[in-house]
Structures are given as structure tokens and as C-alpha cells.
Scaffold this active site. Sequence first.
Site, mmCIF file in Angstrom:
data_model
loop_
_atom_site.group_PDB
_atom_site.id
_atom_site.type_symbol
_atom_site.label_atom_id
_atom_site.label_comp_id
_atom_site.label_asym_id
_atom_site.label_seq_id
_atom_site.Cartn_x
_atom_site.Cartn_y
_atom_site.Cartn_z
ATOM 1 N N ASP A 7 67.722 -91.729 97.293
ATOM 2 C CA ASP A 7 68.489 -92.280 98.406
ATOM 3 C C ASP A 7 67.558 -93.176 99.212
ATOM 4 O O ASP A 7 66.394 -92.818 99.446
ATOM 5 C CB ASP A 7 69.010 -91.158 99.313
ATOM 6 C CG ASP A 7 70.047 -90.286 98.614
ATOM 7 O OD1 ASP A 7 70.458 -90.629 97.491
ATOM 8 O OD2 ASP A 7 70.446 -89.265 99.202
ATOM 9 N N ASP A 129 83.349 -86.144 97.303
ATOM 10 C CA ASP A 129 82.610 -85.143 98.073
ATOM 11 C C ASP A 129 83.632 -84.225 98.726
ATOM 12 O O ASP A 129 84.557 -84.707 99.387
ATOM 13 C CB ASP A 129 81.756 -85.825 99.139
ATOM 14 C CG ASP A 129 80.804 -86.848 98.529
ATOM 15 O OD1 ASP A 129 80.272 -86.573 97.444
ATOM 16 O OD2 ASP A 129 80.613 -87.914 99.130
#
Length: 242
Positions: A7, A129
Amino acid sequence: MIIPALDVLQNQIVRLYQGKYETVQFYPFELGARLKEYADSGAGKLHLVDLEGARDPSKKQWQHIQAATKALNVPYQVGGGIRCEQDVSDWLKAGANQVVIGSMAVEKREQVKAWIEQFGAEHFVIALDVNKTATGWAPATHGWLTESEFGLLELVDFYANLGVIDFLCTDISKDGTMTGPSFALYEDLIKHNSTIKVQASGGVSSLDDIKKLKELGIGGIILGKSLLDGAFSVEEALAVTR
């Protein structure tokens, strides 16, 4: 398949805890060098997220990420801030094998459907998610703050019917926690549709977790914090999946 993940925030490698930006932890690794290290260790695919772009598409770090991926000799998938057809096109032209579509896949289904029809289903990973609720798994969007009107399995069916086979699913309560993956989530997904390839993400903390996910029939295991913190190496993770 083992999929190391990085990330990126403020052009640096970071991890968040349960997706919260205020929990950011910076790592002193250079992006291109770390990607090369993962590739040289035998990873068959890499996963990249532009957290800056995910939060604010006007602050995309794509130049930085594309410079780091230029010399890569393994496939990679990338997400964060992909909001329009041009974004999809730009990433595929830059060398990404697949784009990862999250909030847009939940909120703008018809728009994403048009992209899939234009570029081909094989170029898309749908990222869902979820939070566990009394009625099942509920997808959440926008940094996991907004709950979707659609259920997880309903969204999987919608995209599977368009030819998408790659689905990246994260139990929000597990992300960045290293407390073990959400086995129940992945069992439910595989039971629902055995033809899709599920990418498990969030909570993986041990080689035993990886072994159990493989036994479940998971298509890809995304490893972020566990590799950055040195819980085990890419080589060790690969050895467990062979």
C-alpha cells in the site's frame, strides 16, 4: 497463489489498521526495490494500492507507482482511485494486468459493467470489503464508512455473470490486524460459487493460516503486513502452498 501486497501513501510504503488512515504505519522500504525483492522471491503476482488516490482521486500517486513497476517481470494488479474509463485504460497501458475496482463496483455497477464489456472481464478484480451483520456479509465503501444496499453474494453473482472470475474479499474487522483470516467469509463465498477465484485478504499472520486457506480452495492469498513485519518470507509462504 501467494500475492505480496504493498500500500502506498505519500509515496511511501505503509500499512493501515482496519483501513483507518489515522493508524498509518510507515515502512522504510523503497517501492521499486521491495517489488523486485518479492518478484525475485518467486511471487507469481503482486498487488498494489494507491491509498492517496483511494482517499482523494486528485492526489493520485500513479507516476510514482508506475515508475516502480516499469521493470517488473511478474504480473501485477492495482487499485485505488480508479474512477473512470480513462483510469482503467491508463493502468492497462502502463502494464498492469488487472485493475482492482472497489467502491465503484458496489455503487456504480452499470458503469463498471460498461468497462468490463469494453476492456474484457479478465482485466478486472472486484474488491468487496465486508462487515459481518445479522443478515450476512454487508459490503462497505468509501474507506469502509458507508454500507451498501447490496449483499455480498448478490454482487458476486452480478459480476460473475459478466465473466469476472477474480474477487478480492476482505473482512474489515481483520484488515491489518494479523489476528487470523476470516475463514467463515471464504467458506461462504466458495460454497456459493465454486467457479470464481477468491483472493483472501486481511488477518493472515502465520504459515498455518496460509495452509488452511489453501485447503479451503482459495485462489490467491494477499500478504501485506505479515511480509513487511517479517512474520515469514515469500519463499516460506510459497513452500506451504505447493
